[in-house]
Write a protein that holds these residues in place. Sequence first.
Motif, mmCIF file in Angstrom:
data_model
loop_
_atom_site.group_PDB
_atom_site.id
_atom_site.type_symbol
_atom_site.label_atom_id
_atom_site.label_comp_id
_atom_site.label_asym_id
_atom_site.label_seq_id
_atom_site.Cartn_x
_atom_site.Cartn_y
_atom_site.Cartn_z
ATOM 1 N N GLU A 178 0.971 -1.155 -0.222
ATOM 2 C CA GLU A 178 0.241 0.051 -0.134
ATOM 3 C C GLU A 178 1.008 1.186 0.121
ATOM 4 N N LEU A 179 1.934 1.268 0.841
ATOM 5 C CA LEU A 179 2.836 2.136 0.813
ATOM 6 C C LEU A 179 3.403 2.774 -0.661
ATOM 7 N N PHE A 180 3.990 1.906 -1.218
ATOM 8 C CA PHE A 180 4.330 2.189 -2.431
ATOM 9 C C PHE A 180 3.341 2.149 -3.649
ATOM 10 N N TYR A 181 2.296 1.560 -3.415
ATOM 11 C CA TYR A 181 1.178 2.115 -4.444
ATOM 12 C C TYR A 181 0.827 3.539 -4.444
ATOM 13 N N ARG A 201 7.764 11.902 -2.211
ATOM 14 C CA ARG A 201 9.160 12.623 -1.831
ATOM 15 C C ARG A 201 9.631 12.130 -0.568
ATOM 16 N N ASP A 202 8.860 11.878 0.448
ATOM 17 C CA ASP A 202 9.271 11.155 1.577
ATOM 18 C C ASP A 202 9.948 9.720 1.367
ATOM 19 N N LEU A 203 9.322 8.912 0.549
ATOM 20 C CA LEU A 203 9.930 7.593 0.277
ATOM 21 C C LEU A 203 11.300 7.850 -0.427
ATOM 22 N N ALA A 204 11.332 8.480 -1.550
ATOM 23 C CA ALA A 204 12.613 8.842 -2.101
ATOM 24 C C ALA A 204 13.628 9.277 -1.473
ATOM 25 N N SER A 249 11.670 2.601 9.066
ATOM 26 C CA SER A 249 11.541 3.857 8.277
ATOM 27 C C SER A 249 10.285 3.694 7.575
ATOM 28 N N LEU A 250 10.089 2.836 7.011
ATOM 29 C CA LEU A 250 8.975 2.627 5.753
ATOM 30 C C LEU A 250 7.673 2.708 6.772
ATOM 31 N N ASP A 251 7.581 1.840 8.037
ATOM 32 C CA ASP A 251 6.596 2.157 8.948
ATOM 33 C C ASP A 251 6.208 3.366 9.175
ATOM 34 N N ALA A 252 7.291 4.167 9.612
ATOM 35 C CA ALA A 252 7.219 5.687 10.102
ATOM 36 C C ALA A 252 6.498 6.418 9.226
ATOM 37 N N LEU A 253 6.640 6.161 7.797
ATOM 38 C CA LEU A 253 5.922 6.851 6.867
ATOM 39 C C LEU A 253 4.650 6.531 6.641
ATOM 40 N N SER A 271 -3.540 0.465 5.920
ATOM 41 C CA SER A 271 -2.909 -0.668 6.414
ATOM 42 C C SER A 271 -2.012 -0.518 7.578
ATOM 43 N N HIS A 272 -1.683 0.795 7.902
ATOM 44 C CA HIS A 272 -0.893 1.019 9.073
ATOM 45 C C HIS A 272 -1.657 1.132 10.373
ATOM 46 N N ALA A 273 -3.047 1.493 10.189
ATOM 47 C CA ALA A 273 -3.650 1.477 11.389
ATOM 48 C C ALA A 273 -3.712 0.717 12.474
ATOM 49 N N ALA A 274 -3.625 -0.653 12.074
ATOM 50 C CA ALA A 274 -3.498 -1.779 13.087
ATOM 51 C C ALA A 274 -1.973 -1.606 13.693
#
Length: 359
Positions: free
Chosen positions: A40-43, A55-58, A68-72, A80-83
């Motif tokens: 979901e993050l990358f999508y 921009r944050d991911l780049a 770091s990915l979870d923090a974003l 998907s990060h709510a849980a």
Amino acid sequence: MTRQVPADAGRSQARQAAIILKVAHAMSAHGIAALPRNYELFYEALSGRLPQLSRDLAALGHNPQQDSLDALGLKHHLVSHAALAAGRTRAAAQEILADMAGKLKLALTQKQTFKIELDRFARRLAADPVAGLSDFADDAARLRETAGRLMNEENALQHALETSAQRMAEFEGDLAESRRSLTRDAATGLPNRLALTAKLDSILETERADQPIALLLVSVQGLHEMAERHGGAVAAKALAKVSALFRKSIKKNDFVARAGQQEFAFVCRDVSLENAEAIAGRLRQSVEELKFTLPGRAHTAETLSLAAGITIAQPASTSADVINQAELALAGARDGASILGYSAALGRGHGRTYGQSAA
């Protein structure tokens, strides 16, 4: 009867497939674990819906750490990060409670020590009322020392309680934000499809026969094409402008949600089909009047159009029934009717249509 897939729907499906393939390649190239929340993050980042997330991911560079990915994902309140947010909050709360339990146990131990010292002093006084001043002074000093430790522990406990209460309030806010992210569209800030279903369920449970409920499902035509021709950032600005228009268009007791990539839903209370047609006509006119300038082309502007499917909730309807009827009407409206009202015959390829002049 087989319905042909409209050309714009075909392009949309092809674009979605291209994004999914791009997501898979990007995750593989960066060594990202195949977790649902990472997909979901990358999508969201690669689809152009959330430019800041892109921009944050780049900025994380190659082979970013999972934390770091979870923090974003948490920062941008992805569904998907709510849980994950709830789990972290629960773990932190348990840690605070365990720490408080330890401090309370220590405080009770200190109080028990003080009580033992006080009882011993009382027994000595009772056994020897005329004890020497030096003995009395020694006992008093021990009591004073024990009382001092007890006071220090009590002060520390009070401070810990105040700090913990503040942190628990912050956790409550974090949990509330996590719950909101489940029912809020991240790109527009509007309620999402899940919130739409919940809203319809709530209204239909208390619906009165003399207060009809209309669902208008509208599609903003041209958003996908704008993204393909001019980039996700331009389409994101257009989406924000349209969303703001829709937010201002509803009455106090009505409801608007983003129901899809370019679909929005309006729930209107106490309106007839004719009222709903007029509302859809005004929405279409407002959208068509919007002008979107393009980067580096100040004298060139893009416009959008709108198709709308309308249904009126019948007695004993469910949210699934109402949404399905509106989707059928919208599918017909996309085929050229512009505004289409649902009828029982629509599923057999017939329906009541309203042309471009309908208002």
